[in-house]
Design a protein around this motif. Structure first.
Motif, PDB file in Angstrom:
ATOM      1  N   TRP A 196       0.681  -1.171   0.492  1.00 40.95           N
ATOM      2  CA  TRP A 196      -0.132   0.183   0.190  1.00 40.95           C
ATOM      3  C   TRP A 196       0.845   1.085  -0.187  1.00 40.95           C
ATOM      4  O   TRP A 196       2.132   1.012   0.262  1.00 40.95           O
ATOM      5  CB  TRP A 196      -0.864  -0.473   1.533  1.00 40.95           C
ATOM      6  CG  TRP A 196      -1.724  -0.947   1.106  1.00 40.95           C
ATOM      7  CD1 TRP A 196      -3.449  -1.242   0.431  1.00 40.95           C
ATOM      8  CD2 TRP A 196      -1.767  -1.984   1.242  1.00 40.95           C
ATOM      9  NE1 TRP A 196      -3.921  -1.880   1.146  1.00 40.95           N
ATOM     10  CE2 TRP A 196      -2.999  -2.935   1.108  1.00 40.95           C
ATOM     11  CE3 TRP A 196      -0.322  -3.487   2.173  1.00 40.95           C
ATOM     12  CZ2 TRP A 196      -3.613  -4.505   1.737  1.00 40.95           C
ATOM     13  CZ3 TRP A 196      -0.116  -4.383   2.211  1.00 40.95           C
ATOM     14  CH2 TRP A 196      -1.868  -4.940   2.248  1.00 40.95           C
ATOM     15  N   CYS A 197       0.225   2.460  -0.846  1.00 39.05           N
ATOM     16  CA  CYS A 197       1.174   3.369  -0.633  1.00 39.05           C
ATOM     17  C   CYS A 197       0.840   4.239   0.373  1.00 39.05           C
ATOM     18  O   CYS A 197       0.105   4.288   1.569  1.00 39.05           O
ATOM     19  CB  CYS A 197       0.576   4.623  -1.455  1.00 39.05           C
ATOM     20  SG  CYS A 197       1.716   5.922  -1.794  1.00 39.05           S
ATOM     21  N   ASP A 253      -0.219   6.366 -14.568  1.00 38.06           N
ATOM     22  CA  ASP A 253      -0.412   5.374 -13.232  1.00 38.06           C
ATOM     23  C   ASP A 253      -0.001   5.910 -12.212  1.00 38.06           C
ATOM     24  O   ASP A 253      -0.459   6.374 -11.459  1.00 38.06           O
ATOM     25  CB  ASP A 253      -0.361   4.341 -13.555  1.00 38.06           C
ATOM     26  CG  ASP A 253      -1.596   2.869 -14.405  1.00 38.06           C
ATOM     27  OD1 ASP A 253      -2.175   4.151 -14.537  1.00 38.06           O
ATOM     28  OD2 ASP A 253      -1.318   2.149 -14.765  1.00 38.06           O
ATOM     29  N   LYS A 269      -1.222   9.256 -10.647  1.00 39.68           N
ATOM     30  CA  LYS A 269      -2.648   8.759 -10.280  1.00 39.68           C
ATOM     31  C   LYS A 269      -2.437   8.020  -7.944  1.00 39.68           C
ATOM     32  O   LYS A 269      -3.026   8.720  -7.403  1.00 39.68           O
ATOM     33  CB  LYS A 269      -3.351   7.745 -10.522  1.00 39.68           C
ATOM     34  CG  LYS A 269      -3.845   8.439 -12.069  1.00 39.68           C
ATOM     35  CD  LYS A 269      -4.967   7.357 -12.400  1.00 39.68           C
ATOM     36  CE  LYS A 269      -4.715   7.025 -13.725  1.00 39.68           C
ATOM     37  NZ  LYS A 269      -4.569   5.962 -14.713  1.00 39.68           N
ATOM     38  N   VAL A 270      -1.001   7.544  -7.785  1.00 40.93           N
ATOM     39  CA  VAL A 270      -1.221   6.954  -6.862  1.00 40.93           C
ATOM     40  C   VAL A 270      -1.391   8.311  -5.278  1.00 40.93           C
ATOM     41  O   VAL A 270      -0.534   9.207  -5.483  1.00 40.93           O
ATOM     42  CB  VAL A 270       0.005   6.268  -6.520  1.00 40.93           C
ATOM     43  CG1 VAL A 270       0.484   5.883  -5.832  1.00 40.93           C
ATOM     44  CG2 VAL A 270       0.537   4.813  -7.415  1.00 40.93           C
ATOM     45  N   PHE A 329      -3.158   3.303  -1.789  1.00 40.65           N
ATOM     46  CA  PHE A 329      -3.488   2.780  -2.793  1.00 40.65           C
ATOM     47  C   PHE A 329      -2.762   1.466  -3.056  1.00 40.65           C
ATOM     48  O   PHE A 329      -2.022   1.658  -2.210  1.00 40.65           O
ATOM     49  CB  PHE A 329      -3.241   3.978  -4.418  1.00 40.65           C
ATOM     50  CG  PHE A 329      -4.241   4.440  -4.587  1.00 40.65           C
ATOM     51  CD1 PHE A 329      -4.672   5.437  -4.592  1.00 40.65           C
ATOM     52  CD2 PHE A 329      -4.601   4.333  -6.500  1.00 40.65           C
ATOM     53  CE1 PHE A 329      -5.493   6.325  -5.199  1.00 40.65           C
ATOM     54  CE2 PHE A 329      -4.823   5.625  -7.091  1.00 40.65           C
ATOM     55  CZ  PHE A 329      -5.056   6.229  -6.459  1.00 40.65           C
ATOM     56  N   SER A 330      -3.597   0.335  -3.158  1.00 46.87           N
ATOM     57  CA  SER A 330      -3.023  -1.262  -3.128  1.00 46.87           C
ATOM     58  C   SER A 330      -2.295  -1.504  -4.321  1.00 46.87           C
ATOM     59  O   SER A 330      -2.788  -0.544  -5.943  1.00 46.87           O
ATOM     60  CB  SER A 330      -3.473  -2.101  -2.668  1.00 46.87           C
ATOM     61  OG  SER A 330      -5.019  -2.238  -3.812  1.00 46.87           O
ATOM     62  N   LEU A 331      -1.305  -1.541  -5.018  1.00 44.09           N
ATOM     63  CA  LEU A 331       0.004  -1.736  -6.075  1.00 44.09           C
ATOM     64  C   LEU A 331       0.678  -2.810  -5.756  1.00 44.09           C
ATOM     65  O   LEU A 331       1.486  -3.459  -4.678  1.00 44.09           O
ATOM     66  CB  LEU A 331       0.978  -0.371  -5.526  1.00 44.09           C
ATOM     67  CG  LEU A 331       0.157   0.694  -5.409  1.00 44.09           C
ATOM     68  CD1 LEU A 331       1.782   2.331  -5.452  1.00 44.09           C
ATOM     69  CD2 LEU A 331      -0.986   1.219  -7.235  1.00 44.09           C
ATOM     70  N   HIS A 386       1.390  -1.248 -10.737  1.00 42.48           N
ATOM     71  CA  HIS A 386       0.422  -1.967 -12.002  1.00 42.48           C
ATOM     72  C   HIS A 386      -0.316  -1.297 -10.172  1.00 42.48           C
ATOM     73  O   HIS A 386      -0.392  -1.895  -8.877  1.00 42.48           O
ATOM     74  CB  HIS A 386       0.190  -3.263 -11.721  1.00 42.48           C
ATOM     75  CG  HIS A 386      -1.163  -3.986 -11.902  1.00 42.48           C
ATOM     76  ND1 HIS A 386      -2.729  -3.655 -12.231  1.00 42.48           N
ATOM     77  CD2 HIS A 386      -1.805  -4.551 -10.993  1.00 42.48           C
ATOM     78  CE1 HIS A 386      -4.089  -3.888 -12.400  1.00 42.48           C
ATOM     79  NE2 HIS A 386      -3.181  -5.283 -11.332  1.00 42.48           N
ATOM     80  N   ILE A 387      -1.215  -0.387 -10.292  1.00 43.12           N
ATOM     81  CA  ILE A 387      -2.578  -0.335  -9.654  1.00 43.12           C
ATOM     82  C   ILE A 387      -3.996  -1.350  -9.449  1.00 43.12           C
ATOM     83  O   ILE A 387      -4.526  -1.584  -9.970  1.00 43.12           O
ATOM     84  CB  ILE A 387      -3.310   1.273  -9.807  1.00 43.12           C
ATOM     85  CG1 ILE A 387      -2.444   2.255 -10.165  1.00 43.12           C
ATOM     86  CG2 ILE A 387      -4.355   1.520  -8.339  1.00 43.12           C
ATOM     87  CD1 ILE A 387      -3.487   3.434 -10.074  1.00 43.12           C
ATOM     88  N   PRO A 425      -7.961   1.599  -6.139  1.00 44.42           N
ATOM     89  CA  PRO A 425      -6.964   3.207  -5.730  1.00 44.42           C
ATOM     90  C   PRO A 425      -7.431   3.428  -4.170  1.00 44.42           C
ATOM     91  O   PRO A 425      -8.774   1.977  -3.722  1.00 44.42           O
ATOM     92  CB  PRO A 425      -8.242   4.344  -6.550  1.00 44.42           C
ATOM     93  CG  PRO A 425      -9.481   3.142  -7.158  1.00 44.42           C
ATOM     94  CD  PRO A 425      -9.183   1.646  -6.910  1.00 44.42           C
TER      95      PRO A 425
END
Ligand code: NSS
Length: 420
Positions: free
Chosen positions: A13-14, A51, A54-55, A59-61, A85-86, A89
């Motif tokens: 996660w961010c 992409d 946008k993070v 966000f899970s990535l 890869h997102i 969101p």
């Protein structure tokens, strides 16, 4: 998250994000740690760059890239991103800096993602693992006592009553009475169960639902009980220092200090404790219980727990054995954590004389009918035995130096809260 040098694939996660014209920095968090990931505009394709832009927080990535050591990065390593890869969101995360304690409790389900709560939960996991290992090493059987019960172990005033079909029942305050039944086959038993206390007080050390680690042993006397408690607490401290040292340090507890928690612990009888308190200018009338303030005064300067023994019979539970040297006292002990953190263990040798048990149950206003099965245990080959209960959250609070016990459990239940 695998660390080393070379190509890595990670997901998480961010945690933080910032960007400039040429670089986007994403700090990614997973259950192990955080790591900085750098997206360079001139090294990735246009979609990846868009992409990455946008993070936002949470966000899970999934990220692929090359990991390299970088002393300036928050955890000493950095990932040079090649693919991103997102997975999903996130709406604007409601937790920002300087939120109130109450707000953080309202969003506990989200606050559990914080570094602080993650560290505490890892220490908690280490404490539970330590209990398991210790009992295994000592040859104890883990058992499964009931949670729904008809008898009170620790006094009716803090029992949660429930509707049980057409009858009343209670949520267990302690597994003790059932563990006492189990020693006649297994001799050395333990259990980890939730215990429930309808504590009307709002304190930093009371929960309405807590995890209770209890043991009971046939043939164990009062001295043996105290030795066992010392050994177990020391084992938990050594284990946590070794297996959760990084988390403890981050929480402000030096693992080296826990390594010094070794037997013997200082001991005081209740009478001696009153004298100590009087020396500090704090008078307690004989027969009164030691409250938070007294426990703090006795332990604030200590580095190891203090064992206080032989409290007055009148203020303690019915099942505690009368002191053969003084019928006004019982063979019980409270183990108080150092630095004023208060009681972490309550234990005793058990009364085996049914006449005395019946007298004390009556004095406590209990109906002996509900305890027939318990009294039976003294009729068929009774043996001396002892046991104790350790509050997991009390220990975690002490080890992690937490202001409130609420942070020692993921979803605290108190008089003021059952949400989330
Ligand atoms: O009430 S105790 O002192 N003792 C018993 O329940 C015995 N029947 C245990 C036994 O001998 N098997 O509770 C034991 C411990 C106490 O020292 C605390 O560490 C913890 O349980 N405790 C609590 N933790 C959190 N919240 C609350 N309300 C609480 N009450 C006790």
């Amino acid at each position: 998250m695998k660390q080393g040098s070379g190509l890595v694939k990670i997901r998480g996660w961010c945690y933080r994000q910032r960007s400039s014209n040429k670089f986007i920095f994403i700090v990614l968090r997973d259950s192990t740690d955080i790591i900085q990931c750098v997206v360079s505009k001139d090294k990735v394709n246009e979609k990846t760059w868009k992409d990455a832009d946008k993070v936002r927080i949470e966000f899970s990535l999934e990220i692929e890239g090359t990991i390299k050591e970088d002393k300036r990065a928050p955890t000493g390593y950095e990932i040079d991103v090649s693919k991103l890869h997102i997975v999903a969101p996130s709406e604007t995360f409601p937790i920002t800096k300087d939120k109130s304690t109450e707000f953080l409790l309202d969003v506990r389900h989200l606050w559990l993602r914080s570094r602080q709560m993650t560290d505490i939960m890892k220490v908690r996991s280490a404490v539970l693992e330590a209990c398991n290992e210790f009992f295994k090493k000592e040859g104890y059987y883990e058992t499964a006592p009931p949670i729904i019960t008809g008898s009170s172990c620790e006094g009716g005033s803090t029992q949660f009553e429930i509707k049980y079909f057409d009858e009343k029942a209670y949520l267990s305050q302690s597994a003790q009475l059932y563990l006492e039944a189990l020693i006649f086959s297994l001799e050395k038993v333990w259990a980890l169960t939730p215990s429930f206390r309808a504590e009307p007080s709002r304190t930093q050390r009371h929960l309405a639902e807590y995890w209770h680690c209890e043991m009971e042993a046939a043939w164990m006397g009062f001295e043996g009980l105290q030795k066992f408690e010392e050994e177990m607490i020391s084992f938990i401290c050594q284990y946590a220092a070794k297996n959760a040292g990084g988390q403890l340090s981050a929480l402000g507890r030096k693992p080296a200090d826990l390594k010094k928690v070794k037997p013997p612990f200082p001991r005081l009888s209740y009478d001696e404790a009153l004298k100590e308190l009087a020396k500090k200018g704090h008078k307690v009338k004989w027969g009164e219980d030691l409250r938070t303030e007294e426990e703090r005064l006795l332990t604030e300067k200590l580095t190891k727990p203090l064992i206080v023994t032989q409290y007055p019979k009148a203020i303690k539970a019915f099942y505690m054995k009368e002191d053969p040297k003084n019928a006004k006292l019982v063979l019980c002990n409270d183990v108080l954590a150092p630095e004023g953190f208060g009681e972490i263990i309550g234990g005793s040798e058990r009364e085996t004389d049914n006449a005395k048990l019946i007298k004390r149950l009556k004095e406590a206003g209990e109906s002996t009918k509900d305890y027939q099965w318990y009294l039976d245990l003294r009729k068929y080959g009774s043996v001396p035995h002892s046991g104790f209960g350790l509050g997991i959250e009390r220990v975690v609070r002490w080890l992690c130096k937490l202001e409130s016990i609420r942070d020692a459990i993921p979803f605290p239940r108190t008089i003021a809260r059952k949400y989330p």
